[in-house]
Write a protein that holds these residues in place. Structure first.
Motif, PDB file in Angstrom:
ATOM      1  N   VAL A 281       0.827  -1.204   0.000  1.00  0.00           N
ATOM      2  CA  VAL A 281       0.000   0.000   0.000  1.00  0.00           C
ATOM      3  C   VAL A 281       0.864   1.258   0.000  1.00  0.00           C
ATOM      4  O   VAL A 281       0.465   2.294  -0.547  1.00  0.00           O
ATOM      5  CB  VAL A 281      -0.987   0.012   1.187  1.00  0.00           C
ATOM      6  CG1 VAL A 281      -1.990  -1.121   1.050  1.00  0.00           C
ATOM      7  CG2 VAL A 281      -0.276  -0.046   2.524  1.00  0.00           C
ATOM      8  N   ARG A 282       2.048   1.203   0.608  1.00  0.00           N
ATOM      9  CA  ARG A 282       2.934   2.371   0.574  1.00  0.00           C
ATOM     10  C   ARG A 282       3.355   2.673  -0.857  1.00  0.00           C
ATOM     11  O   ARG A 282       3.284   3.820  -1.311  1.00  0.00           O
ATOM     12  CB  ARG A 282       4.180   2.124   1.429  1.00  0.00           C
ATOM     13  CG  ARG A 282       3.913   1.870   2.899  1.00  0.00           C
ATOM     14  CD  ARG A 282       5.216   1.661   3.633  1.00  0.00           C
ATOM     15  NE  ARG A 282       5.005   0.947   4.885  1.00  0.00           N
ATOM     16  CZ  ARG A 282       5.978   0.571   5.701  1.00  0.00           C
ATOM     17  NH1 ARG A 282       7.230   0.859   5.390  1.00  0.00           N
ATOM     18  NH2 ARG A 282       5.720  -0.083   6.813  1.00  0.00           N
ATOM     19  N   PHE A 283       3.819   1.633  -1.539  1.00  0.00           N
ATOM     20  CA  PHE A 283       4.254   1.838  -2.921  1.00  0.00           C
ATOM     21  C   PHE A 283       3.071   2.129  -3.829  1.00  0.00           C
ATOM     22  O   PHE A 283       3.190   2.924  -4.779  1.00  0.00           O
ATOM     23  CB  PHE A 283       5.011   0.604  -3.411  1.00  0.00           C
ATOM     24  CG  PHE A 283       6.433   0.556  -2.956  1.00  0.00           C
ATOM     25  CD1 PHE A 283       7.407   1.311  -3.588  1.00  0.00           C
ATOM     26  CD2 PHE A 283       6.802  -0.237  -1.881  1.00  0.00           C
ATOM     27  CE1 PHE A 283       8.731   1.280  -3.173  1.00  0.00           C
ATOM     28  CE2 PHE A 283       8.110  -0.276  -1.445  1.00  0.00           C
ATOM     29  CZ  PHE A 283       9.082   0.488  -2.092  1.00  0.00           C
ATOM     30  N   SER A 284       1.922   1.521  -3.571  1.00  0.00           N
ATOM     31  CA  SER A 284       0.748   1.787  -4.400  1.00  0.00           C
ATOM     32  C   SER A 284       0.350   3.254  -4.305  1.00  0.00           C
ATOM     33  O   SER A 284       0.091   3.912  -5.321  1.00  0.00           O
ATOM     34  CB  SER A 284      -0.413   0.890  -3.957  1.00  0.00           C
ATOM     35  OG  SER A 284      -1.534   1.076  -4.785  1.00  0.00           O
ATOM     36  N   ALA A 285       0.303   3.789  -3.082  1.00  0.00           N
ATOM     37  CA  ALA A 285      -0.039   5.206  -2.901  1.00  0.00           C
ATOM     38  C   ALA A 285       0.982   6.098  -3.595  1.00  0.00           C
ATOM     39  O   ALA A 285       0.620   7.083  -4.256  1.00  0.00           O
ATOM     40  CB  ALA A 285      -0.117   5.536  -1.413  1.00  0.00           C
ATOM     41  N   LEU A 286       2.258   5.758  -3.461  1.00  0.00           N
ATOM     42  CA  LEU A 286       3.318   6.558  -4.086  1.00  0.00           C
ATOM     43  C   LEU A 286       3.201   6.520  -5.605  1.00  0.00           C
ATOM     44  O   LEU A 286       3.238   7.566  -6.273  1.00  0.00           O
ATOM     45  CB  LEU A 286       4.682   6.041  -3.637  1.00  0.00           C
ATOM     46  CG  LEU A 286       5.904   6.742  -4.237  1.00  0.00           C
ATOM     47  CD1 LEU A 286       5.922   8.219  -3.883  1.00  0.00           C
ATOM     48  CD2 LEU A 286       7.194   6.061  -3.767  1.00  0.00           C
ATOM     49  N   PHE A 287       3.020   5.337  -6.170  1.00  0.00           N
ATOM     50  CA  PHE A 287       2.905   5.209  -7.625  1.00  0.00           C
ATOM     51  C   PHE A 287       1.639   5.904  -8.133  1.00  0.00           C
ATOM     52  O   PHE A 287       1.642   6.518  -9.206  1.00  0.00           O
ATOM     53  CB  PHE A 287       2.893   3.737  -8.035  1.00  0.00           C
ATOM     54  CG  PHE A 287       4.211   3.046  -7.881  1.00  0.00           C
ATOM     55  CD1 PHE A 287       5.402   3.707  -8.166  1.00  0.00           C
ATOM     56  CD2 PHE A 287       4.284   1.728  -7.450  1.00  0.00           C
ATOM     57  CE1 PHE A 287       6.620   3.072  -8.027  1.00  0.00           C
ATOM     58  CE2 PHE A 287       5.499   1.081  -7.306  1.00  0.00           C
ATOM     59  CZ  PHE A 287       6.680   1.757  -7.594  1.00  0.00           C
ATOM     60  N   GLY A 288       0.552   5.795  -7.375  1.00  0.00           N
ATOM     61  CA  GLY A 288      -0.686   6.446  -7.795  1.00  0.00           C
ATOM     62  C   GLY A 288      -0.524   7.951  -7.926  1.00  0.00           C
ATOM     63  O   GLY A 288      -0.974   8.557  -8.910  1.00  0.00           O
ATOM     64  N   VAL A 289       0.138   8.564  -6.957  1.00  0.00           N
ATOM     65  CA  VAL A 289       0.369  10.013  -7.017  1.00  0.00           C
ATOM     66  C   VAL A 289       1.312  10.358  -8.163  1.00  0.00           C
ATOM     67  O   VAL A 289       1.096  11.336  -8.894  1.00  0.00           O
ATOM     68  CB  VAL A 289       0.941  10.506  -5.678  1.00  0.00           C
ATOM     69  CG1 VAL A 289       1.343  11.973  -5.778  1.00  0.00           C
ATOM     70  CG2 VAL A 289      -0.077  10.321  -4.565  1.00  0.00           C
ATOM     71  N   LEU A 290       2.374   9.567  -8.340  1.00  0.00           N
ATOM     72  CA  LEU A 290       3.322   9.844  -9.416  1.00  0.00           C
ATOM     73  C   LEU A 290       2.649   9.760 -10.779  1.00  0.00           C
ATOM     74  O   LEU A 290       2.855  10.629 -11.642  1.00  0.00           O
ATOM     75  CB  LEU A 290       4.496   8.860  -9.340  1.00  0.00           C
ATOM     76  CG  LEU A 290       5.452   9.015  -8.158  1.00  0.00           C
ATOM     77  CD1 LEU A 290       6.503   7.908  -8.177  1.00  0.00           C
ATOM     78  CD2 LEU A 290       6.135  10.375  -8.174  1.00  0.00           C
ATOM     79  N   PHE A 291       1.848   8.718 -10.993  1.00  0.00           N
ATOM     80  CA  PHE A 291       1.175   8.557 -12.287  1.00  0.00           C
ATOM     81  C   PHE A 291       0.199   9.700 -12.555  1.00  0.00           C
ATOM     82  O   PHE A 291       0.193  10.288 -13.646  1.00  0.00           O
ATOM     83  CB  PHE A 291       0.427   7.225 -12.341  1.00  0.00           C
ATOM     84  CG  PHE A 291       1.323   6.015 -12.408  1.00  0.00           C
ATOM     85  CD1 PHE A 291       2.524   6.063 -13.087  1.00  0.00           C
ATOM     86  CD2 PHE A 291       0.966   4.833 -11.780  1.00  0.00           C
ATOM     87  CE1 PHE A 291       3.356   4.952 -13.146  1.00  0.00           C
ATOM     88  CE2 PHE A 291       1.788   3.714 -11.833  1.00  0.00           C
ATOM     89  CZ  PHE A 291       2.991   3.781 -12.517  1.00  0.00           C
ATOM     90  N   LEU A 292      -0.625  10.033 -11.562  1.00  0.00           N
ATOM     91  CA  LEU A 292      -1.647  11.051 -11.789  1.00  0.00           C
ATOM     92  C   LEU A 292      -1.030  12.436 -11.927  1.00  0.00           C
ATOM     93  O   LEU A 292      -1.430  13.224 -12.791  1.00  0.00           O
ATOM     94  CB  LEU A 292      -2.665  11.034 -10.658  1.00  0.00           C
ATOM     95  CG  LEU A 292      -3.893  11.929 -10.853  1.00  0.00           C
ATOM     96  CD1 LEU A 292      -4.576  11.636 -12.184  1.00  0.00           C
ATOM     97  CD2 LEU A 292      -4.887  11.761  -9.713  1.00  0.00           C
ATOM     98  N   LEU A 293      -0.043  12.739 -11.096  1.00  0.00           N
ATOM     99  CA  LEU A 293       0.599  14.047 -11.181  1.00  0.00           C
ATOM    100  C   LEU A 293       1.362  14.186 -12.493  1.00  0.00           C
ATOM    101  O   LEU A 293       1.332  15.242 -13.143  1.00  0.00           O
ATOM    102  CB  LEU A 293       1.545  14.227  -9.993  1.00  0.00           C
ATOM    103  CG  LEU A 293       1.942  15.656  -9.606  1.00  0.00           C
ATOM    104  CD1 LEU A 293       0.719  16.531  -9.402  1.00  0.00           C
ATOM    105  CD2 LEU A 293       2.797  15.628  -8.341  1.00  0.00           C
ATOM    106  N   GLY A 294       2.024  13.104 -12.914  1.00  0.00           N
ATOM    107  CA  GLY A 294       2.748  13.146 -14.184  1.00  0.00           C
ATOM    108  C   GLY A 294       1.827  13.338 -15.371  1.00  0.00           C
ATOM    109  O   GLY A 294       2.100  14.148 -16.270  1.00  0.00           O
ATOM    110  N   THR A 295       0.704  12.615 -15.387  1.00  0.00           N
ATOM    111  CA  THR A 295      -0.233  12.769 -16.505  1.00  0.00           C
ATOM    112  C   THR A 295      -0.920  14.138 -16.472  1.00  0.00           C
ATOM    113  O   THR A 295      -1.244  14.694 -17.528  1.00  0.00           O
ATOM    114  CB  THR A 295      -1.309  11.669 -16.485  1.00  0.00           C
ATOM    115  OG1 THR A 295      -1.972  11.667 -15.221  1.00  0.00           O
ATOM    116  CG2 THR A 295      -0.690  10.310 -16.731  1.00  0.00           C
ATOM    117  N   ASP A 296      -1.121  14.689 -15.278  1.00  0.00           N
ATOM    118  CA  ASP A 296      -1.740  16.010 -15.197  1.00  0.00           C
ATOM    119  C   ASP A 296      -0.808  17.088 -15.760  1.00  0.00           C
ATOM    120  O   ASP A 296      -1.261  18.027 -16.422  1.00  0.00           O
ATOM    121  CB  ASP A 296      -2.094  16.336 -13.747  1.00  0.00           C
ATOM    122  CG  ASP A 296      -2.889  17.627 -13.627  1.00  0.00           C
ATOM    123  OD1 ASP A 296      -3.895  17.761 -14.346  1.00  0.00           O
ATOM    124  OD2 ASP A 296      -2.487  18.499 -12.838  1.00  0.00           O
TER     125      ASP A 296
END
Length: 338
Positions: A281-296
């Motif tokens: 869950v730590r890495f999932s939360a981190l990857f989720g933010v990275l993916f969404l912020l990068g695509t934004d």
């Protein structure tokens, strides 16, 4: 956490910091990173610039914070659903949970005149609860034997909820105009007050996720073995239902139905740590933010001065990955233990 996992995590945190800075510096207008940094650090000359203050306080800062909250929510919702159903293809967007939340919100907009952030949260939460109930119930029946069956059920749910939503929207042109761009999944209309409204509910879901991490990890051995270790699977699944509903409602309420973030984040997290959910869950939360912020950031940069909805970019990335995972049999990792 193993040494290489710790290094990867802190490398991700560093990348996240850089993306936050880039997000604050990216957007239409003449203001770049130097001006925004000076404004945030309290430079008197820059703080006196009303236009810069408007851009930072009402556009870029709320949008960046929204990406952080939505990325974490969608990623953790996917991780919880995948663990509870033992189906690594489970994700709110793919399973119709997002569509259920949108349908309930359309009812609230059309018949009850919902306007506040709390109203959005309440109605999307009711729809997400219905969708999660269906997903968890069907996941126990078909998700273990064949993960693809649950995805097909999700497609059917999405089509059903989507059709009902469109029927209601066609009866109210004002709501349709308000809803049309938001339905593609975008952070463009992020509002700081709305983000702050959902944060306590997202934190409640996060605390519930942390509390359920160990029981869910033990449940991967099967319900019988988990019960022998003192775990009550029914209570754990109810907890998952509540956490996933909170996460989905928070994300839908402030950003619309953005798909594939949870799937991509949870899948990458499982590649880093395939067993222990507390680390996943730590890495999932981190990857989720990275993916969404990068695509934004890409959404604002690719076709300036216009922009793309975030959901479009994520679909272009996520759909091929999903196809590759299915073709390569990558969904079998959670099915080894019956």
């Amino acid at each position: 956490m193993l040494r290489y996992q710790a290094r990867l995590f802190w490398l991700g945190v560093l990348l996240l910091f850089l993306l936050i800075c880039l997000s604050l510096a990216t957007g239409a207008g003449v203001y770049g990173g130097r001006e925004v940094a000076g404004f945030l650090l309290g430079d008197p000359a820059l703080m006196a610039d009303d236009k810069l203050a408007m851009i930072v306080n009402t556009l870029r800062l709320p949008r960046t914070l929204c990406a952080l909250v939505v990325g974490v929510c969608l990623a953790l919702a996917a991780s919880m659903l995948q663990s509870a159903t033992r189906n690594p293809l489970a994700e709110p967007g793919l399973l119709g949970v997002n569509a259920g939340a949108v349908f309930a919100l359309v009812i609230g907009l059309t018949w009850f005149g919902v306007e506040s952030a709390y109203g959005y949260l309440l109605w999307s939460g009711m729809g997400a609860l219905l969708g999660n109930l269906i997903v968890l119930g069907l996941g126990l029946m078909v998700g273990r034997s064949n993960p693809l069956k649950l995805i097909l059920v999700g497609v059917a749910l999405s089509a059903t909820f989507g059709g009902l939503s469109n029927f209601l929207l066609l009866s109210n042109k004002v709501v349709l105009e308000q809803f049309r761009f938001w339905n593609l999944g975008s952070l463009a209309a992020s509002d700081l007050d709305a983000v702050l409204t959902v944060v306590p509910f997202a934190l409640a879901g996060l605390l519930l996720t942390l509390a359920l991490s160990r029981p869910l990890t033990l449940m991967q051995m099967g319900d019988t073995q988990a019960q022998a270790l003192g775990i009550r699977p029914t209570r754990v699944r109810i907890g998952v239902l509540l956490a996933a509903t909170l996460f989905t409602a928070c994300a839908i309420a402030i950003a619309g139905p953005i798909g594939f973030v949870g799937f991509l984040a949870a899948y990458c997290a499982r590649l880093v740590e395939p067993v222990r959910l507390a680390i996943q869950v730590r890495f999932s939360a981190l990857f989720g933010v990275l993916f969404l912020l990068g695509t934004d950031i890409l959404a604002r940069w690719l076709i300036q001065p216009f922009e793309l909805p975030n959901g479009v970019i994520l679909a272009l990335v996520g759909a091929p990955v999903l196809i590759l995972v299915v073709r390569g049999g990558g969904f079998r990792s959670l099915l080894a233990v019956k």
